[in-house]
Design an enzyme around this catalytic site. Sequence first.
Site, PDB file in Angstrom:
ATOM      1  N   ILE A 212     -32.739  21.641 -41.066  1.00  0.00           N
ATOM      2  CA  ILE A 212     -33.172  23.038 -40.969  1.00  0.00           C
ATOM      3  C   ILE A 212     -32.246  23.946 -41.784  1.00  0.00           C
ATOM      4  O   ILE A 212     -32.697  24.891 -42.434  1.00  0.00           O
ATOM      5  CB  ILE A 212     -33.214  23.455 -39.481  1.00  0.00           C
ATOM      6  CG1 ILE A 212     -34.324  22.673 -38.753  1.00  0.00           C
ATOM      7  CG2 ILE A 212     -33.431  24.956 -39.338  1.00  0.00           C
ATOM      8  CD1 ILE A 212     -34.360  22.858 -37.249  1.00  0.00           C
ATOM      9  N   LEU A 290     -26.814  13.767 -16.866  1.00  0.00           N
ATOM     10  CA  LEU A 290     -25.575  14.383 -16.384  1.00  0.00           C
ATOM     11  C   LEU A 290     -24.708  13.385 -15.622  1.00  0.00           C
ATOM     12  O   LEU A 290     -23.479  13.419 -15.710  1.00  0.00           O
ATOM     13  CB  LEU A 290     -25.898  15.596 -15.492  1.00  0.00           C
ATOM     14  CG  LEU A 290     -24.697  16.396 -15.015  1.00  0.00           C
ATOM     15  CD1 LEU A 290     -23.897  16.956 -16.185  1.00  0.00           C
ATOM     16  CD2 LEU A 290     -25.121  17.516 -14.085  1.00  0.00           C
ATOM     17  N   ASN A 292     -24.150  10.475 -16.293  1.00  0.00           N
ATOM     18  CA  ASN A 292     -23.392   9.645 -17.240  1.00  0.00           C
ATOM     19  C   ASN A 292     -22.615  10.475 -18.261  1.00  0.00           C
ATOM     20  O   ASN A 292     -22.104   9.932 -19.236  1.00  0.00           O
ATOM     21  CB  ASN A 292     -24.354   8.720 -18.010  1.00  0.00           C
ATOM     22  CG  ASN A 292     -25.198   7.885 -17.082  1.00  0.00           C
ATOM     23  OD1 ASN A 292     -24.717   7.476 -16.031  1.00  0.00           O
ATOM     24  ND2 ASN A 292     -26.449   7.662 -17.431  1.00  0.00           N
ATOM     25  N   TYR A 344     -26.448  20.424 -24.090  1.00  0.00           N
ATOM     26  CA  TYR A 344     -27.127  21.102 -25.208  1.00  0.00           C
ATOM     27  C   TYR A 344     -27.851  22.364 -24.708  1.00  0.00           C
ATOM     28  O   TYR A 344     -27.758  23.439 -25.322  1.00  0.00           O
ATOM     29  CB  TYR A 344     -28.108  20.118 -25.836  1.00  0.00           C
ATOM     30  CG  TYR A 344     -28.852  20.614 -27.048  1.00  0.00           C
ATOM     31  CD1 TYR A 344     -28.215  20.748 -28.276  1.00  0.00           C
ATOM     32  CD2 TYR A 344     -30.218  20.934 -26.971  1.00  0.00           C
ATOM     33  CE1 TYR A 344     -28.908  21.180 -29.404  1.00  0.00           C
ATOM     34  CE2 TYR A 344     -30.916  21.369 -28.087  1.00  0.00           C
ATOM     35  CZ  TYR A 344     -30.257  21.492 -29.299  1.00  0.00           C
ATOM     36  OH  TYR A 344     -30.951  21.924 -30.414  1.00  0.00           O
TER      37      TYR A 344
HETATM   38  P1  NAD Z   1     -29.074  18.295 -38.322  1.00  0.00           P
HETATM   39  O1  NAD Z   1     -28.243  17.414 -37.453  1.00  0.00           O
HETATM   40  O2  NAD Z   1     -30.063  17.667 -39.234  1.00  0.00           O
HETATM   41  O3  NAD Z   1     -28.117  19.234 -39.198  1.00  0.00           O
HETATM   42  C1  NAD Z   1     -27.041  19.926 -38.637  1.00  0.00           C
HETATM   43  C2  NAD Z   1     -26.000  20.189 -39.713  1.00  0.00           C
HETATM   44  O4  NAD Z   1     -24.888  20.862 -39.085  1.00  0.00           O
HETATM   45  C3  NAD Z   1     -25.462  18.900 -40.342  1.00  0.00           C
HETATM   46  O5  NAD Z   1     -25.457  18.998 -41.744  1.00  0.00           O
HETATM   47  C4  NAD Z   1     -24.052  18.802 -39.774  1.00  0.00           C
HETATM   48  O6  NAD Z   1     -23.138  18.145 -40.640  1.00  0.00           O
HETATM   49  C5  NAD Z   1     -23.698  20.274 -39.568  1.00  0.00           C
HETATM   50  N1  NAD Z   1     -22.613  20.413 -38.594  1.00  0.00           N
HETATM   51  C6  NAD Z   1     -22.478  19.805 -37.392  1.00  0.00           C
HETATM   52  N2  NAD Z   1     -21.299  20.128 -36.833  1.00  0.00           N
HETATM   53  C7  NAD Z   1     -20.662  20.967 -37.687  1.00  0.00           C
HETATM   54  C8  NAD Z   1     -19.405  21.607 -37.665  1.00  0.00           C
HETATM   55  N3  NAD Z   1     -18.562  21.459 -36.647  1.00  0.00           N
HETATM   56  N4  NAD Z   1     -19.071  22.394 -38.718  1.00  0.00           N
HETATM   57  C9  NAD Z   1     -19.918  22.541 -39.778  1.00  0.00           C
HETATM   58  N5  NAD Z   1     -21.127  21.939 -39.846  1.00  0.00           N
HETATM   59  C10 NAD Z   1     -21.486  21.152 -38.816  1.00  0.00           C
HETATM   60  O7  NAD Z   1     -29.782  19.338 -37.327  1.00  0.00           O
HETATM   61  P2  NAD Z   1     -31.167  20.142 -37.474  1.00  0.00           P
HETATM   62  O8  NAD Z   1     -32.219  19.375 -36.797  1.00  0.00           O
HETATM   63  O9  NAD Z   1     -31.364  20.584 -38.859  1.00  0.00           O
HETATM   64  O10 NAD Z   1     -30.839  21.411 -36.542  1.00  0.00           O
HETATM   65  C11 NAD Z   1     -30.276  22.609 -37.017  1.00  0.00           C
HETATM   66  C12 NAD Z   1     -30.127  23.584 -35.861  1.00  0.00           C
HETATM   67  O11 NAD Z   1     -31.404  23.797 -35.242  1.00  0.00           O
HETATM   68  C13 NAD Z   1     -29.192  23.096 -34.768  1.00  0.00           C
HETATM   69  O12 NAD Z   1     -28.458  24.182 -34.237  1.00  0.00           O
HETATM   70  C14 NAD Z   1     -30.154  22.537 -33.735  1.00  0.00           C
HETATM   71  O13 NAD Z   1     -29.584  22.532 -32.456  1.00  0.00           O
HETATM   72  C15 NAD Z   1     -31.301  23.508 -33.861  1.00  0.00           C
HETATM   73  N6  NAD Z   1     -32.592  22.964 -33.373  1.00  0.00           N
HETATM   74  C16 NAD Z   1     -33.191  21.897 -33.996  1.00  0.00           C
HETATM   75  C17 NAD Z   1     -34.407  21.420 -33.521  1.00  0.00           C
HETATM   76  C18 NAD Z   1     -35.128  20.268 -34.192  1.00  0.00           C
HETATM   77  O14 NAD Z   1     -36.221  19.905 -33.756  1.00  0.00           O
HETATM   78  N7  NAD Z   1     -34.584  19.677 -35.248  1.00  0.00           N
HETATM   79  C19 NAD Z   1     -35.000  22.000 -32.405  1.00  0.00           C
HETATM   80  C20 NAD Z   1     -34.371  23.071 -31.786  1.00  0.00           C
HETATM   81  C21 NAD Z   1     -33.160  23.541 -32.289  1.00  0.00           C
END
Ligand code: NAD
Length: 439
Positions: A212, A290, A292, A344
């Site tokens: 995203i 939770l 675990n 989460y």
């Molecule tokens: P993803 O895991 O594909 O990408 C997340 C990115 O964040 C990765 O590139 C990772 O390296 C980076 N990251 C993680 N920890 C970090 C840190 N400490 N410092 C810097 N960068 C860091 O995730 P995604 O699916 O693209 O999700 C993006 C956001 O959207 C997240 O906040 C996720 O919780 C939220 N979200 C996603 C979904 C979904 O269906 N994919 C649904 C609801 C919410």
Amino acid sequence: MNSALARGMARKAGLPWPAPLRRHRPGDPLVPGTVLVLGGGAAAGAAEEILRGWGVEVRRNSGGAGPLGAIVLALDALRAPADLSAPALATGQALRQLVPGGRVVAYLRGEAGDAGDPVRAAARRGAEGFLRSLARELRGGATANGIVLGGETLCADAPSAVAALRFLLSGRSAYVDGQLVRVDTTAGTLPVDWELPLQGKVAVVTGAARGIGAAIARTLRRDGASVVGVDVPAAGEALAAVASQVGGTALQLDIVRPDAGQAILAHARERHGRLDIVVHNAGITRDRLLANMDRSRWESVVAVNLESQLRMNATFFDAGLQGLRIVSLASTSGIAGNRGQTNYAASKAGVMGMVGASAAAAAALGGGINAVAPGFIETDMTAAVPLATRAAARLLMPSLMQGGLPVDVAEAVGFLAWDAAAGINGQTLRVCGQSLVGA
Ligand code: NAD
């Protein structure tokens, strides 16, 4: 998945099959046809004028023939439940003319001034229930959403109400369905060019190396912003590729670091001269029931998804960045809860609390802070899920019958980053295809 054979099998098995969604492509018309404006509120006249100003063909007569690209419904003057029946039924009659990918956008009035007036409150809340259910009845990738005009006097021509109308009618809101966007103030400036609403802005996107975050970086760039992509050093190569693709810069940084806010600010100022937009997208999951759950899983999720953002925001507010717009990634898990995701969901619900409570501080600097809560987003990962499982998941999205794409989340983030969205503050916008999960 898209073969005629798979489609035929799904039909035979009675499984849902999604219609293609109308997504934004630069240069496309705002709506795919004439807009019918219904309802007696003052918003009807204002909407007609705004739409004509955008070169959209408008009709005010519900009896007319011909396909409709959208229906705009002015429900902002309801005083009693009975006032809803005529516009609701007229909408029902017009729905047959709504084209695939069409839109219904309703203006509602907020309930803030309704204490002691249960009749009016009932009418106003009734309109919400009507709209959310209407959204579930639409087919062909059409959606229905509302713009809630805050207070008793805010008009549909307030910049953020105009911006919300534009967003909700457009292909940018393809996966936003059954949602309400509340406009509280007349703050905001309309863009000179609606195709480049972020022209001249410098935006930081955390977690930009993939998923995203990468989609957000591309969308903000498409809309005119210069982009700083941030990600952990381990994702450096992918981050560099995204940064180069969007003509931006890369900052390798773990956002959990106590000085992350300062590092971001210094990079943005040194390389781009300013900082206008921060997108807190980086996030992790460490799912366990939770019973675990261990300390490390719990604390790492809260540290990355929530505490880092609180710390970075404090740095940005302390720096007095004028007009700063912050958009945080929440999740429908934080609204509805999700088995195996106590950590989460706590972090994502925390994000929503954070944006609500930070709105005043952001507004004091002429900026704003909001969250986007994605639902089921189809990524490369979910594409590998078997057909039957995916089809079952689609039953949870009964209107659009499909997961969203990363770009759908990115479009909502982009909208909340517009200067024109300054009257929208402290809110969470769901991008969930009206999933049954959550409120
Ligand atoms: P993803 O895991 O594909 O990408 C997340 C990115 O964040 C990765 O590139 C990772 O390296 C980076 N990251 C993680 N920890 C970090 C840190 N400490 N410092 C810097 N960068 C860091 O995730 P995604 O699916 O693209 O999700 C993006 C956001 O959207 C997240 O906040 C996720 O919780 C939220 N979200 C996603 C979904 C979904 O269906 N994919 C649904 C609801 C919410």
